[in-house]
Design a protein around this motif. Sequence first.
Motif, PDB file in Angstrom:
ATOM      1  N   VAL A  72       0.824  -1.214   0.000  1.00 55.17           N
ATOM      2  CA  VAL A  72       0.000   0.000   0.000  1.00 55.17           C
ATOM      3  C   VAL A  72       0.851   1.254   0.000  1.00 55.17           C
ATOM      4  N   THR A  73       0.272   2.319  -0.526  1.00 52.95           N
ATOM      5  CA  THR A  73       0.961   3.593  -0.639  1.00 52.95           C
ATOM      6  C   THR A  73      -0.074   4.705  -0.602  1.00 52.95           C
ATOM      7  N   GLY A  74       0.330   5.925  -0.936  1.00 46.64           N
ATOM      8  CA  GLY A  74      -0.629   7.015  -1.006  1.00 46.64           C
ATOM      9  C   GLY A  74      -1.621   6.776  -2.124  1.00 46.64           C
ATOM     10  N   SER A  75      -2.803   7.352  -2.036  1.00 46.32           N
ATOM     11  CA  SER A  75      -3.828   7.068  -3.040  1.00 46.32           C
ATOM     12  C   SER A  75      -3.768   8.015  -4.229  1.00 46.32           C
ATOM     13  N   TRP A  76      -2.797   8.929  -4.265  1.00 40.07           N
ATOM     14  CA  TRP A  76      -2.543   9.714  -5.466  1.00 40.07           C
ATOM     15  C   TRP A  76      -1.065  10.095  -5.503  1.00 40.07           C
ATOM     16  N   CYS A  77      -0.679  10.840  -6.537  1.00 39.80           N
ATOM     17  CA  CYS A  77       0.736  10.955  -6.918  1.00 39.80           C
ATOM     18  C   CYS A  77       1.675  11.468  -5.832  1.00 39.80           C
ATOM     19  N   VAL A  78       1.412  12.636  -5.297  1.00 40.49           N
ATOM     20  CA  VAL A  78       2.380  13.280  -4.413  1.00 40.49           C
ATOM     21  C   VAL A  78       2.594  12.507  -3.111  1.00 40.49           C
ATOM     22  N   PRO A  79       1.543  12.037  -2.431  1.00 39.48           N
ATOM     23  CA  PRO A  79       1.793  11.284  -1.196  1.00 39.48           C
ATOM     24  C   PRO A  79       2.626  10.032  -1.409  1.00 39.48           C
ATOM     25  N   SER A  80       2.381   9.315  -2.515  1.00 42.27           N
ATOM     26  CA  SER A  80       3.134   8.085  -2.740  1.00 42.27           C
ATOM     27  C   SER A  80       4.601   8.383  -3.032  1.00 42.27           C
ATOM     28  N   ARG A  81       4.868   9.427  -3.799  1.00 43.44           N
ATOM     29  CA  ARG A  81       6.256   9.786  -4.117  1.00 43.44           C
ATOM     30  C   ARG A  81       6.965  10.351  -2.885  1.00 43.44           C
ATOM     31  N   THR A  82       6.209  11.025  -2.038  1.00 44.54           N
ATOM     32  CA  THR A  82       6.781  11.489  -0.775  1.00 44.54           C
ATOM     33  C   THR A  82       7.235  10.306   0.072  1.00 44.54           C
ATOM     34  N   GLN A  83       6.389   9.284   0.164  1.00 43.46           N
ATOM     35  CA  GLN A  83       6.738   8.109   0.960  1.00 43.46           C
ATOM     36  C   GLN A  83       7.970   7.401   0.402  1.00 43.46           C
ATOM     37  N   LEU A  84       8.055   7.307  -0.920  1.00 43.01           N
ATOM     38  CA  LEU A  84       9.196   6.641  -1.541  1.00 43.01           C
ATOM     39  C   LEU A  84      10.489   7.421  -1.348  1.00 43.01           C
ATOM     40  N   ILE A  85      10.443   8.717  -1.559  1.00 43.40           N
ATOM     41  CA  ILE A  85      11.664   9.528  -1.574  1.00 43.40           C
ATOM     42  C   ILE A  85      12.119   9.946  -0.185  1.00 43.40           C
ATOM     43  N   THR A  86      11.192  10.042   0.787  1.00 40.68           N
ATOM     44  CA  THR A  86      11.576  10.477   2.139  1.00 40.68           C
ATOM     45  C   THR A  86      11.384   9.412   3.205  1.00 40.68           C
ATOM     46  N   TYR A 373      -0.607   0.582   8.953  1.00 37.69           N
ATOM     47  CA  TYR A 373      -0.448   1.552   7.868  1.00 37.69           C
ATOM     48  C   TYR A 373      -1.584   2.561   7.970  1.00 37.69           C
ATOM     49  N   TYR A 374      -1.237   3.858   7.801  1.00 34.98           N
ATOM     50  CA  TYR A 374      -2.208   4.941   7.920  1.00 34.98           C
ATOM     51  C   TYR A 374      -2.495   5.541   6.538  1.00 34.98           C
ATOM     52  N   TYR A 375      -3.792   5.699   6.256  1.00 34.42           N
ATOM     53  CA  TYR A 375      -4.247   6.163   4.948  1.00 34.42           C
ATOM     54  C   TYR A 375      -4.687   7.624   5.067  1.00 34.42           C
ATOM     55  N   PHE A 376      -3.938   8.522   4.448  1.00 34.97           N
ATOM     56  CA  PHE A 376      -4.249   9.950   4.498  1.00 34.97           C
ATOM     57  C   PHE A 376      -4.846  10.402   3.175  1.00 34.97           C
ATOM     58  N   ARG A 377      -5.835  11.266   3.271  1.00 34.87           N
ATOM     59  CA  ARG A 377      -6.369  11.953   2.092  1.00 34.87           C
ATOM     60  C   ARG A 377      -6.912  13.287   2.561  1.00 34.87           C
ATOM     61  N   SER A 378      -8.224  13.365   2.852  1.00 31.93           N
ATOM     62  CA  SER A 378      -8.758  14.572   3.477  1.00 31.93           C
ATOM     63  C   SER A 378      -8.640  14.375   4.984  1.00 31.93           C
ATOM     64  N   GLY A 379      -7.448  14.564   5.479  1.00 34.19           N
ATOM     65  CA  GLY A 379      -7.143  14.184   6.851  1.00 34.19           C
ATOM     66  C   GLY A 379      -6.738  12.718   6.883  1.00 34.19           C
ATOM     67  N   LEU A 380      -6.829  12.118   8.048  1.00 33.46           N
ATOM     68  CA  LEU A 380      -6.523  10.702   8.218  1.00 33.46           C
ATOM     69  C   LEU A 380      -7.826   9.928   8.053  1.00 33.46           C
ATOM     70  N   GLU A 381      -7.939   9.162   6.960  1.00 31.46           N
ATOM     71  CA  GLU A 381      -9.209   8.528   6.619  1.00 31.46           C
ATOM     72  C   GLU A 381      -9.317   7.082   7.084  1.00 31.46           C
ATOM     73  N   ALA A 382      -8.174   6.392   7.261  1.00 26.39           N
ATOM     74  CA  ALA A 382      -8.255   4.971   7.594  1.00 26.39           C
ATOM     75  C   ALA A 382      -6.953   4.496   8.211  1.00 26.39           C
ATOM     76  N   VAL A 383      -7.031   3.357   8.873  1.00 25.28           N
ATOM     77  CA  VAL A 383      -5.845   2.689   9.407  1.00 25.28           C
ATOM     78  C   VAL A 383      -6.025   1.196   9.233  1.00 25.28           C
ATOM     79  N   ARG A 384      -4.937   0.522   8.958  1.00 28.93           N
ATOM     80  CA  ARG A 384      -4.945  -0.938   8.992  1.00 28.93           C
ATOM     81  C   ARG A 384      -3.951  -1.374  10.059  1.00 28.93           C
ATOM     82  N   VAL A 385      -4.396  -2.269  10.917  1.00 29.07           N
ATOM     83  CA  VAL A 385      -3.547  -2.875  11.936  1.00 29.07           C
ATOM     84  C   VAL A 385      -3.729  -4.385  11.822  1.00 29.07           C
TER      85      VAL A 385
END
Length: 441
Positions: A72-86, A373-385
């Motif tokens: 799993v990753t961000g649900s659109w471009c910038v969050p996913s690339r942020t996670q990969l690069i940082t 894993y925490y799912y962010f979009r309009s704020g924090l929308e979901a978590v999987r544990v």
Amino acid sequence: MAGMFARAIRLCFLLTLTLWIPASLAAEKPNVVILFADDMGYGDPGCYGHPLIKTPNIDRLAGEGIRLTSFVTGSWCVPSRTQLITGRYMPRVKFNGGTGSDGKGGLPDSEKTLAEALKEAGYATHMVGKWHLGYKEKRFLPVNQGFDTWFGLPYSNDYIKPWVQTNEPLGLYRGDEMVEHPFDQDPLTTRYTEEAVGLIEKAEGPFFLYLAYAMPHLPIHVSDARRGKSAGGLYGDVIEEVDWSVGEVLAALEKKGVADNTLVFFASDNGPWVEMPPRMLRTQNKLWHAGSTGPLRGSKGETYEGGPRVPAIVRWPGTVPAGQVSGELVGMPDIYRTCLAAGGATLPEHVLDGHDLTPFLSGKADASPREDYYYFRSGLEAVRVGRWKLRTVTGKPELFDMVTDPYERVNRADELPDRVAELRSRMGQMAKEVSVKVAGG
């Protein structure tokens, strides 16, 4: 006496050899190659179940490494690339503005990018393709964020009229200068591939190559050489051209003689753009993006699994046994952390959201180190544990068992209120930590 002396000499020689061999091998750092598709759906590659689109090179890559089915990753471009690069969730990174056309934000100096960390560890670092982490100031561009070279686009290929109302020119960059505007997007995958292969051919010593495709992000484009060839239509042509590119990169590694000492990671940044905004329908209809989420619910921009769950493959000969398939939970920040470990790089001092996957990938650990894993979009929308995922964005809690119901069809919230309360508490703690709100209250 002479015999004792000879034995002593042999012992010294063997001891020296024993000490020298590990040091020699340790100095041979693995190359790192990241192949990153844009908006490719979980169900698009053949090895993830597509009935028509042929992806023999991606399928071969999977067969030679591990295919992850719960990545799993961000649900659109910038969050996913942020996670990969940082290696961090996007809310931790202070961009101070947007990163698309006319956006003034970008990665701050306080972030240690994947390229910066590997460069410090002795790697040559190269990027080909889409950046989308800041461009308005030159300090935000890849060559000022740890990459020795860059050829590509500063953001997504749709940031032009009629899809985005901007007067900012969409142009190809080399280094920190725009070198081509306008340009033809049809051969873009081919041009990126040729650039990447050339960098591999010229490489000396350990290298990091990040190839971030423009496709299959809308508007989709394909070269004349591969147009009309796929049973999956135009979209299938585009995916099969990305697969061709993967094959060319793998062949270049083999020709260079470094394939056995290269960690290759292939993934998409997020799921397909099925429920696209009206601006993308001005010249076409929804059929122009036929990306598949497979059996997953939702698509790009949503926190149902069809948005953030993507195809992901790791091939690392000598470390990752071939032919594996795993449903263990893995997140994009883990790739940052794993690449740093592979390259012997120094970790940043701030909080990371990734884990070193090496023990899990190598088979020394049975399970992924990722617990949640925490799912962010309009704020924090979901978590999987573990096996449970809580989604709160609708206002009514949705609780899914991701083992027995990975398709998120059966809401278990009413029958398991204690589990809902536990996961909601976790969401509250993380939201407070990164200064966002929990969606849905």
